[in-house]
Write a protein that holds these residues in place. Structure first.
Motif, PDB file in Angstrom:
ATOM      1  N   GLY A  51      27.300   1.431 -37.969  1.00 40.26           N
ATOM      2  CA  GLY A  51      27.717   1.941 -39.288  1.00 40.26           C
ATOM      3  C   GLY A  51      29.057   2.325 -39.299  1.00 40.26           C
ATOM      4  N   ASN A  52      30.265   2.072 -38.400  1.00 41.30           N
ATOM      5  CA  ASN A  52      31.752   2.093 -38.525  1.00 41.30           C
ATOM      6  C   ASN A  52      32.037   0.948 -39.210  1.00 41.30           C
ATOM      7  N   GLU A  53      33.305   0.844 -40.264  1.00 38.25           N
ATOM      8  CA  GLU A  53      34.098  -0.146 -40.995  1.00 38.25           C
ATOM      9  C   GLU A  53      35.122  -0.708 -39.993  1.00 38.25           C
ATOM     10  N   ILE A  54      35.308  -2.055 -40.185  1.00 33.98           N
ATOM     11  CA  ILE A  54      36.094  -2.262 -39.281  1.00 33.98           C
ATOM     12  C   ILE A  54      36.976  -3.075 -40.509  1.00 33.98           C
ATOM     13  N   GLU A  55      38.317  -3.170 -40.323  1.00 34.22           N
ATOM     14  CA  GLU A  55      38.883  -4.146 -40.871  1.00 34.22           C
ATOM     15  C   GLU A  55      39.142  -5.518 -40.453  1.00 34.22           C
ATOM     16  N   LEU A  56      39.057  -6.724 -40.217  1.00 31.83           N
ATOM     17  CA  LEU A  56      39.372  -7.810 -40.000  1.00 31.83           C
ATOM     18  C   LEU A  56      40.250  -8.471 -40.293  1.00 31.83           C
ATOM     19  N   THR A  57      41.482  -8.256 -39.559  1.00 33.72           N
ATOM     20  CA  THR A  57      42.675  -9.675 -40.033  1.00 33.72           C
ATOM     21  C   THR A  57      42.472 -10.782 -39.224  1.00 33.72           C
ATOM     22  N   CYS A  58      42.983 -11.985 -40.240  1.00 34.27           N
ATOM     23  CA  CYS A  58      42.849 -13.132 -39.907  1.00 34.27           C
ATOM     24  C   CYS A  58      44.252 -13.807 -40.239  1.00 34.27           C
ATOM     25  N   GLU A  59      45.627 -14.394 -39.302  1.00 33.22           N
ATOM     26  CA  GLU A  59      46.066 -14.621 -39.698  1.00 33.22           C
ATOM     27  C   GLU A  59      47.160 -16.658 -38.659  1.00 33.22           C
ATOM     28  N   GLY A  60      47.017 -17.279 -39.697  1.00 35.66           N
ATOM     29  CA  GLY A  60      47.444 -18.867 -38.947  1.00 35.66           C
ATOM     30  C   GLY A  60      47.066 -19.749 -39.794  1.00 35.66           C
ATOM     31  N   VAL A  61      46.597 -20.936 -39.408  1.00 29.75           N
ATOM     32  CA  VAL A  61      46.624 -22.350 -40.319  1.00 29.75           C
ATOM     33  C   VAL A  61      44.962 -22.586 -40.703  1.00 29.75           C
ATOM     34  N   ASP A  62      43.923 -21.793 -39.592  1.00 27.94           N
ATOM     35  CA  ASP A  62      42.249 -21.852 -40.750  1.00 27.94           C
ATOM     36  C   ASP A  62      41.755 -20.066 -40.281  1.00 27.94           C
ATOM     37  N   GLU A  63      42.823 -19.045 -41.503  1.00 28.02           N
ATOM     38  CA  GLU A  63      41.989 -17.652 -41.447  1.00 28.02           C
ATOM     39  C   GLU A  63      41.507 -17.978 -41.822  1.00 28.02           C
ATOM     40  N   GLN A  64      41.833 -17.980 -43.457  1.00 26.71           N
ATOM     41  CA  GLN A  64      40.418 -18.146 -44.499  1.00 26.71           C
ATOM     42  C   GLN A  64      39.361 -18.694 -44.209  1.00 26.71           C
ATOM     43  N   GLU A  65      39.260 -19.888 -42.928  1.00 26.67           N
ATOM     44  CA  GLU A  65      38.270 -20.099 -42.469  1.00 26.67           C
ATOM     45  C   GLU A  65      37.604 -18.698 -41.497  1.00 26.67           C
ATOM     46  N   ALA A  66      38.474 -18.591 -40.498  1.00 24.36           N
ATOM     47  CA  ALA A  66      37.959 -17.127 -39.813  1.00 24.36           C
ATOM     48  C   ALA A  66      37.043 -16.435 -39.969  1.00 24.36           C
ATOM     49  N   LEU A  67      38.331 -16.405 -40.715  1.00 26.31           N
ATOM     50  CA  LEU A  67      37.255 -14.974 -41.654  1.00 26.31           C
ATOM     51  C   LEU A  67      36.646 -14.364 -42.394  1.00 26.31           C
ATOM     52  N   ASP A  68      35.997 -15.948 -42.994  1.00 28.74           N
ATOM     53  CA  ASP A  68      34.674 -16.091 -43.421  1.00 28.74           C
ATOM     54  C   ASP A  68      33.843 -16.044 -42.839  1.00 28.74           C
ATOM     55  N   HIS A  69      33.705 -16.735 -41.853  1.00 30.52           N
ATOM     56  CA  HIS A  69      32.499 -17.026 -40.353  1.00 30.52           C
ATOM     57  C   HIS A  69      32.383 -15.848 -39.670  1.00 30.52           C
ATOM     58  N   LEU A  70      33.366 -14.848 -39.670  1.00 31.93           N
ATOM     59  CA  LEU A  70      33.745 -13.687 -38.390  1.00 31.93           C
ATOM     60  C   LEU A  70      33.094 -12.626 -39.287  1.00 31.93           C
ATOM     61  N   VAL A  71      33.494 -12.302 -40.922  1.00 31.87           N
ATOM     62  CA  VAL A  71      32.297 -11.960 -41.464  1.00 31.87           C
ATOM     63  C   VAL A  71      30.860 -11.543 -41.976  1.00 31.87           C
ATOM     64  N   ALA A  72      30.694 -13.077 -41.680  1.00 30.23           N
ATOM     65  CA  ALA A  72      28.896 -13.532 -41.873  1.00 30.23           C
ATOM     66  C   ALA A  72      28.731 -13.080 -40.463  1.00 30.23           C
ATOM     67  N   ALA A  73      28.799 -14.026 -39.623  1.00 33.45           N
ATOM     68  CA  ALA A  73      28.829 -13.537 -38.147  1.00 33.45           C
ATOM     69  C   ALA A  73      28.360 -11.535 -38.011  1.00 33.45           C
ATOM     70  N   ILE A  74      29.134 -11.398 -38.154  1.00 34.81           N
ATOM     71  CA  ILE A  74      28.748  -9.564 -38.331  1.00 34.81           C
ATOM     72  C   ILE A  74      27.819  -9.583 -39.144  1.00 34.81           C
ATOM     73  N   ASP A  75      27.355  -9.112 -40.445  1.00 34.34           N
ATOM     74  CA  ASP A  75      26.899  -9.373 -40.815  1.00 34.34           C
ATOM     75  C   ASP A  75      25.603  -9.541 -41.206  1.00 34.34           C
ATOM     76  N   SER A  76      25.128 -10.531 -39.927  1.00 38.08           N
ATOM     77  CA  SER A  76      23.863 -10.978 -39.722  1.00 38.08           C
ATOM     78  C   SER A  76      24.091 -10.332 -38.267  1.00 38.08           C
ATOM     79  N   GLY A  77      24.739  -9.116 -37.676  1.00 43.19           N
ATOM     80  CA  GLY A  77      24.017  -8.215 -36.740  1.00 43.19           C
ATOM     81  C   GLY A  77      24.773  -9.198 -35.457  1.00 43.19           C
ATOM     82  N   LEU A  78      25.824 -10.136 -35.330  1.00 39.24           N
ATOM     83  CA  LEU A  78      25.606 -10.655 -34.395  1.00 39.24           C
ATOM     84  C   LEU A  78      23.816 -10.872 -32.944  1.00 39.24           C
ATOM     85  N   GLY A  79      23.839 -11.740 -33.590  1.00 36.68           N
ATOM     86  CA  GLY A  79      22.703 -11.849 -32.723  1.00 36.68           C
ATOM     87  C   GLY A  79      21.553 -11.121 -32.147  1.00 36.68           C
ATOM     88  N   GLU A  80      21.497  -9.550 -32.579  1.00 39.04           N
ATOM     89  CA  GLU A  80      20.805  -8.717 -32.549  1.00 39.04           C
ATOM     90  C   GLU A  80      19.876  -8.310 -33.974  1.00 39.04           C
TER      91      GLU A  80
END
Length: 87
Positions: free
Chosen positions: A58-87
């Motif tokens: 239930g905690n909210e975190i703010e992910l920040t990505c900075e670099g050449v693949d920042e948007q792709e990284a952000l999209d995939h990490l948000v999707a991974a967290i939203d999917s429950g990270l394997g749980e």
């Protein structure tokens, strides 16, 4: 630099297994990846840093990505967290 707020949905928060999955996902990208949580900032590529954040369900975190693949990284990490990270 791109960022997005996301709510952790894992019933047990970011304990060892989901923290490891998050770090493994983050390591796939060249960008610097951090997240801000209540009380500080953590390096998403470091299991110890993620565990030290003590993020609970239930905690909210703010992910920040900075670099050449920042948007792709952000999209995939948000999707991974939203999917429950394997749980």
């Amino acid at each position: 630099m791109v960022s997005k707020k996301v709510t952790v949905k894992n019933p047990t928060g970011l304990h060892l297994r989901p923290a490891g999955i998050l770090c493994n996902e983050a390591m796939k990208y060249q960008s610097q990846i951090t997240f801000v949580y209540d009380g500080g900032m953590a390096n998403a590529k470091s299991v110890l840093s993620v565990l030290g954040a003590c993020v609970k369900c239930g905690n909210e975190i703010e992910l920040t990505c900075e670099g050449v693949d920042e948007q792709e990284a952000l999209d995939h990490l948000v999707a991974a967290i939203d999917s429950g990270l394997g749980e």
